[in-house]
Design a protein around this motif. Structure first.
Motif, PDB file in Angstrom:
ATOM      1  N   GLY B  37       0.301  12.205 -13.534  1.00  8.92           N
ATOM      2  CA  GLY B  37       0.930  12.343 -12.333  1.00  8.92           C
ATOM      3  C   GLY B  37       0.274  10.815 -11.701  1.00  8.92           C
ATOM      4  O   GLY B  37      -0.008  10.755 -10.943  1.00  8.92           O
ATOM      5  N   GLY B  39       2.591   8.622 -11.600  1.00 14.75           N
ATOM      6  CA  GLY B  39       3.656   7.886 -10.964  1.00 14.75           C
ATOM      7  C   GLY B  39       4.388   7.680 -11.682  1.00 14.75           C
ATOM      8  O   GLY B  39       5.639   6.766 -11.073  1.00 14.75           O
ATOM      9  N   LYS B  40       4.457   7.848 -12.991  1.00 14.60           N
ATOM     10  CA  LYS B  40       6.085   7.637 -13.296  1.00 14.60           C
ATOM     11  C   LYS B  40       7.765   7.596 -12.884  1.00 14.60           C
ATOM     12  O   LYS B  40       8.092   7.105 -12.812  1.00 14.60           O
ATOM     13  CB  LYS B  40       5.496   8.359 -14.801  1.00 14.60           C
ATOM     14  CG  LYS B  40       4.563   7.653 -15.593  1.00 14.60           C
ATOM     15  CD  LYS B  40       4.512   8.228 -16.889  1.00 14.60           C
ATOM     16  CE  LYS B  40       4.475   9.896 -16.810  1.00 14.60           C
ATOM     17  NZ  LYS B  40       3.360  10.158 -16.183  1.00 14.60           N
ATOM     18  N   THR B  41       7.256   9.236 -12.658  1.00 16.47           N
ATOM     19  CA  THR B  41       8.381   9.582 -11.691  1.00 16.47           C
ATOM     20  C   THR B  41       8.169   8.921 -10.038  1.00 16.47           C
ATOM     21  O   THR B  41      10.116   8.670 -10.090  1.00 16.47           O
ATOM     22  CB  THR B  41       8.574  11.304 -11.374  1.00 16.47           C
ATOM     23  OG1 THR B  41       8.273  11.598 -12.118  1.00 16.47           O
ATOM     24  CG2 THR B  41      10.363  11.286 -10.784  1.00 16.47           C
ATOM     25  N   ALA B  42       7.510   8.666  -9.784  1.00 15.85           N
ATOM     26  CA  ALA B  42       8.066   7.491  -8.269  1.00 15.85           C
ATOM     27  C   ALA B  42       8.183   6.499  -8.703  1.00 15.85           C
ATOM     28  O   ALA B  42       9.068   5.761  -7.969  1.00 15.85           O
ATOM     29  CB  ALA B  42       6.416   7.986  -8.059  1.00 15.85           C
ATOM     30  N   ASP B  69      10.924  16.662 -12.739  1.00 18.08           N
ATOM     31  CA  ASP B  69      11.048  15.182 -12.610  1.00 18.08           C
ATOM     32  C   ASP B  69      12.549  15.694 -12.654  1.00 18.08           C
ATOM     33  O   ASP B  69      12.992  14.805 -11.857  1.00 18.08           O
ATOM     34  CB  ASP B  69      10.928  13.792 -13.426  1.00 18.08           C
ATOM     35  CG  ASP B  69       8.596  14.649 -13.485  1.00 18.08           C
ATOM     36  OD1 ASP B  69       8.014  15.145 -12.902  1.00 18.08           O
ATOM     37  OD2 ASP B  69       8.181  13.876 -14.807  1.00 18.08           O
ATOM     38  N   ASN B 171      -1.288   2.196 -11.211  1.00 13.07           N
ATOM     39  CA  ASN B 171      -0.923   2.627  -9.523  1.00 13.07           C
ATOM     40  C   ASN B 171      -1.692   3.115  -8.957  1.00 13.07           C
ATOM     41  O   ASN B 171      -2.812   2.996  -9.076  1.00 13.07           O
ATOM     42  CB  ASN B 171       0.675   3.116 -10.110  1.00 13.07           C
ATOM     43  CG  ASN B 171       1.687   4.209  -9.076  1.00 13.07           C
ATOM     44  OD1 ASN B 171       2.187   3.100  -8.640  1.00 13.07           O
ATOM     45  ND2 ASN B 171       1.658   4.980  -9.337  1.00 13.07           N
ATOM     46  N   LYS B 172      -1.175   3.114  -7.403  1.00 10.70           N
ATOM     47  CA  LYS B 172      -1.547   3.815  -6.622  1.00 10.70           C
ATOM     48  C   LYS B 172      -3.136   3.128  -6.111  1.00 10.70           C
ATOM     49  O   LYS B 172      -4.368   3.239  -5.456  1.00 10.70           O
ATOM     50  CB  LYS B 172      -2.310   5.528  -7.056  1.00 10.70           C
ATOM     51  CG  LYS B 172      -0.855   6.081  -7.312  1.00 10.70           C
ATOM     52  CD  LYS B 172      -1.983   7.368  -7.564  1.00 10.70           C
ATOM     53  CE  LYS B 172      -1.161   8.635  -8.548  1.00 10.70           C
ATOM     54  NZ  LYS B 172      -1.242   9.808  -8.378  1.00 10.70           N
ATOM     55  N   ASP B 174      -3.564   2.003  -3.677  1.00  9.89           N
ATOM     56  CA  ASP B 174      -3.485   2.193  -2.141  1.00  9.89           C
ATOM     57  C   ASP B 174      -4.863   2.994  -1.892  1.00  9.89           C
ATOM     58  O   ASP B 174      -5.083   3.386  -0.524  1.00  9.89           O
ATOM     59  CB  ASP B 174      -2.713   1.926  -0.969  1.00  9.89           C
ATOM     60  CG  ASP B 174      -2.192   3.895  -2.279  1.00  9.89           C
ATOM     61  OD1 ASP B 174      -1.492   3.669  -3.058  1.00  9.89           O
ATOM     62  OD2 ASP B 174      -1.829   4.567  -1.522  1.00  9.89           O
ATOM     63  N   LEU B 204       2.930   2.353  -4.259  1.00  5.01           N
ATOM     64  CA  LEU B 204       4.594   2.654  -4.584  1.00  5.01           C
ATOM     65  C   LEU B 204       4.531   2.967  -2.938  1.00  5.01           C
ATOM     66  O   LEU B 204       5.376   3.021  -1.674  1.00  5.01           O
ATOM     67  CB  LEU B 204       4.557   3.790  -4.805  1.00  5.01           C
ATOM     68  CG  LEU B 204       4.811   3.455  -6.028  1.00  5.01           C
ATOM     69  CD1 LEU B 204       5.200   4.663  -7.341  1.00  5.01           C
ATOM     70  CD2 LEU B 204       6.426   1.805  -6.395  1.00  5.01           C
TER      71      LEU B 204
HETATM   72  N1  LIG Z   1      -1.365   6.924  -2.478  1.00  2.44           N
HETATM   73  C1  LIG Z   1      -0.178   6.138  -3.787  1.00  2.44           C
HETATM   74  N2  LIG Z   1       0.523   8.427  -4.095  1.00  2.44           N
HETATM   75  C2  LIG Z   1       1.590   7.616  -5.626  1.00  2.44           C
HETATM   76  C3  LIG Z   1       1.889   6.101  -5.498  1.00  2.44           C
HETATM   77  N3  LIG Z   1       2.589   6.905  -7.323  1.00  2.44           N
HETATM   78  C4  LIG Z   1       3.133   7.970  -7.220  1.00  2.44           C
HETATM   79  N4  LIG Z   1       2.072   8.529  -5.422  1.00  2.44           N
HETATM   80  C5  LIG Z   1       2.311  10.026  -6.171  1.00  2.44           C
HETATM   81  O1  LIG Z   1       1.631  10.507  -6.842  1.00  2.44           O
HETATM   82  C6  LIG Z   1       2.414  12.250  -7.251  1.00  2.44           C
HETATM   83  C7  LIG Z   1       2.642  11.815  -8.626  1.00  2.44           C
HETATM   84  O2  LIG Z   1       3.358  11.465  -9.123  1.00  2.44           O
HETATM   85  P1  LIG Z   1       4.294  11.238 -10.191  1.00  2.44           P
HETATM   86  O3  LIG Z   1       5.669  10.292 -10.024  1.00  2.44           O
HETATM   87  O4  LIG Z   1       4.887  12.658 -10.290  1.00  2.44           O
HETATM   88  O5  LIG Z   1       3.723  11.295 -11.039  1.00  2.44           O
HETATM   89  P2  LIG Z   1       4.253  10.975 -12.464  1.00  2.44           P
HETATM   90  O6  LIG Z   1       3.307  10.391 -13.306  1.00  2.44           O
HETATM   91  O7  LIG Z   1       5.649  11.293 -12.830  1.00  2.44           O
HETATM   92  O8  LIG Z   1       3.748  12.865 -12.643  1.00  2.44           O
HETATM   93  P3  LIG Z   1       3.904  13.495 -14.225  1.00  2.44           P
HETATM   94  O9  LIG Z   1       5.169  13.503 -14.354  1.00  2.44           O
HETATM   95  O10 LIG Z   1       3.430  15.034 -13.538  1.00  2.44           O
HETATM   96  O11 LIG Z   1       3.361  13.095 -15.309  1.00  2.44           O
HETATM   97  C8  LIG Z   1       3.340  11.937  -6.459  1.00  2.44           C
HETATM   98  O12 LIG Z   1       2.744  13.178  -5.503  1.00  2.44           O
HETATM   99  C9  LIG Z   1       3.336  10.823  -5.577  1.00  2.44           C
HETATM  100  O13 LIG Z   1       3.823  10.706  -4.432  1.00  2.44           O
HETATM  101  C10 LIG Z   1       0.935   5.298  -4.680  1.00  2.44           C
HETATM  102  O14 LIG Z   1       1.280   3.933  -5.411  1.00  2.44           O
HETATM  103  N5  LIG Z   1       0.211   6.040  -4.060  1.00  2.44           N
END
Ligand SMILES: Nc1nc2c(ncn2[C@@H]2O[C@H](COP(=O)(O)OP(=O)(O)OP(=O)(O)O)[C@@H](O)[C@H]2O)c(=O)[nH]1
Ligand SMILES: [Mg+2]
Lengths: 224, 226
Positions: B37, B39-42, B69, B171-172, B174, B204
């Motif tokens: 979670g 933010g890798k996929t994002a 993903d 990341n994040k 904000d 992001l």
């Molecule tokens: N506020 C905020 N939310 C973010 C940011 N980047 C990602 N998110 C949110 O964080 C959540 C998880 O992001 P993903 O990109 O799915 O995370 P991940 O690392 O791919 O997660 P897994 O693949 O499950 O390990 C999503 O709801 C995104 O929209 C950011 O910079 N700020």
């Protein structure tokens, strides 16, 4: 013949993609056929004497130098489930990569060139054994061990089964694994003269049906 | 002596080989790992949007037990569907990117065969722990993504991902005010843990978004193709 080379090939950590497959255990867990160590043992015994025996005979025949293309076709004919055929070829391709990097040789190169999409994994296992300087019995033992080792490891993860219990299941099956490997090697010697029709054709319908059901599931931990 | 070049050569056996069977240079492979979670996929989605007009790229996802993903990237239409592949990892995401990279190597090569030539392949690991790193046989460079909400002591705790990744992304940013994370401390701890290796703090949700990471990737691609 090197006993240590056999350990390298048979090691569950040999990097050939097997860790992502459960050998049908995930579907069996999902449908309540594997719930504990006793039912894992029954499942493994069934798999050993069907898919395991066929895989071992294919591997032994390939290790003896029988034509890989003919063995691959024979494996297809013994694998009704399209999902299992796909998984077997994918694993074969992955094992081919690992084997070529581990025991480089012209024979593996030639088969890789002829079958870029992969041949059934047990056939590659036999070729890998050959490349490693191993014999038909070694290849057959690898195949029978894989046929039960994969489901046992997967069940530890799927059911949080006690890993000691899962390993004890494998140990109890060891004499049967030896006998199955012997049967497979005898069949492989007959294949040299009589062709692939001499291969055993034991099958487990529930494994085949389960593989199809598993492949259609949107949520799963293992690829097969 | 005359060498016979008429036979097609099989793909090289070793994944780290920098060339395609035909002799052309293969795509640069960049891995993205980090906790669940973060933010890798994002980040992958944002990179695709920024880079897709200047680079030929593709993505491999490693989902743990779904195709979420890959499906997210497809839904967001960040790339055409044939440029996104999902690999199944059998309950062990770090095994698939480090100890047994077969399925991922195959996915990367299949993408190059199907839609290549490619400049860049992004490989996203399933969310894992702080020790999960990519094999050098699979990727040429790796990005470790953590977030401020996972605790601002993570850079200090270190671990192979934080200390050795070629790029660390926090990341994040904000969310820092809401979770009481001290960004300055995170940045200082990360610098201390990583010496010369770069760190990017990003949100992001902000205007700049993935800009710094995209710049870092551009530089890597330029060095790779030079
Ligand atoms: N506020 C905020 N939310 C973010 C940011 N980047 C990602 N998110 C949110 O964080 C959540 C998880 O992001 P993903 O990109 O799915 O995370 P991940 O690392 O791919 O997660 P897994 O693949 O499950 O390990 C999503 O709801 C995104 O929209 C950011 O910079 N700020
Ligand atoms: Mg993700």
């Amino acid at each position: 013949m090197s006993r240590a080379a056999l350990l390298v090939l048979a090691d569950g950590r040999f990097p050939a993609g097997g860790h992502a497959h459960s050998g049908g255990a995930e579907e069996a867990v999902r449908t309540g056929r594997i719930t504990d160590a006793a039912s894992l043992e029954s499942f493994c015994r069934g798999r050993l004497h069907t898919a395991g025996l066929v895989a071992a005979a294919l591997a032994a025949a390939a290790a003896l130098g029988c034509d890989p293309a003919a063995l691959d076709a024979a494996a297809d004919a013994r694998t009704p489930s399209p999902a299992l055929r796909t998984a077997a070829r994918r694993l074969g391709r992955q094992l081919m990569r690992a084997a070529r990097a581990t025991w480089p040789g012209l024979e593996l190169d030639a088969v890789a060139r002829e079958f870029p999409r992969g041949v059934h994994q047990p056939v590659v296992l036999g070729l890998a054994a050959r490349a490693a300087g191993l014999g038909a019995a070694d290849a057959a033992h690898c195949a029978v061990y894989e046929s039960v080792g994969g489901p046992a490891t997967a069940t530890v993860r799927l059911l949080s089964l006690d890993p000691f219990d899962a390993t004890a299941v494998l140990a109890r099956l060891a004499p049967e694994m030896d006998r199955t490997a012997d049967t497979a090697v005898s069949a492989a010697h007959r294949v040299r003269k009589g062709g692939p029709d001499e291969l055993p054709a034991a099958s487990a319908p529930l494994l085949e049906i389960g593989a199809e059901a598993h492949a259609a599931r949107p949520v799963r931990l293992f690829a097969s | 002596m005359h060498l016979d070049h008429s036979l097609p050569l099989p793909a090289p056996a070793v994944g780290a080989d920098a060339h395609r069977p035909g002799g052309a240079r293969r795509a640069l492979r960049v891995g993205l790992g980090g906790p669940v979670g973060s933010g890798k996929t994002a980040t992958v989605a944002a990179l695709c949007r920024v880079l897709r007009d200047e680079l030929s790229l593709a993505v491999v996802t490693n989902d743990i037990y779904t195709r979420e993903d890959a499906e997210f990237l497809l839904r967001e239409a960040v790339l055409p569907p044939e440029r996104i592949t999902a690999v199944e990892t059998g309950a062990c995401p770090h095994t698939a990117i480090r100890d047994d990279i077969s399925a991922n190597l195959e996915a990367v090569e299949d993408l190059e065969d199907a839609v290549g030539p490619l400049d860049l392949v992004l490989v996203e690991s399933g969310g894992d722990n702080l020790t999960a790193t990519f094999s050098r046989g699979l990727v040429d460079a790796q990005i470790f993504v953590i977030d401020v909400a996972g605790g601002d002591d993570i850079p200090r705790k270190g671990g192979p991902g934080v200390t050795t990744a070629d790029l660390l992304v926090v990341n994040k940013t904000d969310l820092a005010p809401y979770v009481g994370s001290d960004l300055a401390r995170m940045a200082a701890d990360a610098k201390a843990a990583r010496a010369e290796l770069p760190v990017v703090l990003q949100s992001l949700r902000s205007e700049e978004g993935v800009r710094d990471v995209a710049d870092w990737i551009r530089a890597r691609v330029a060095a790779w193709t030079a």
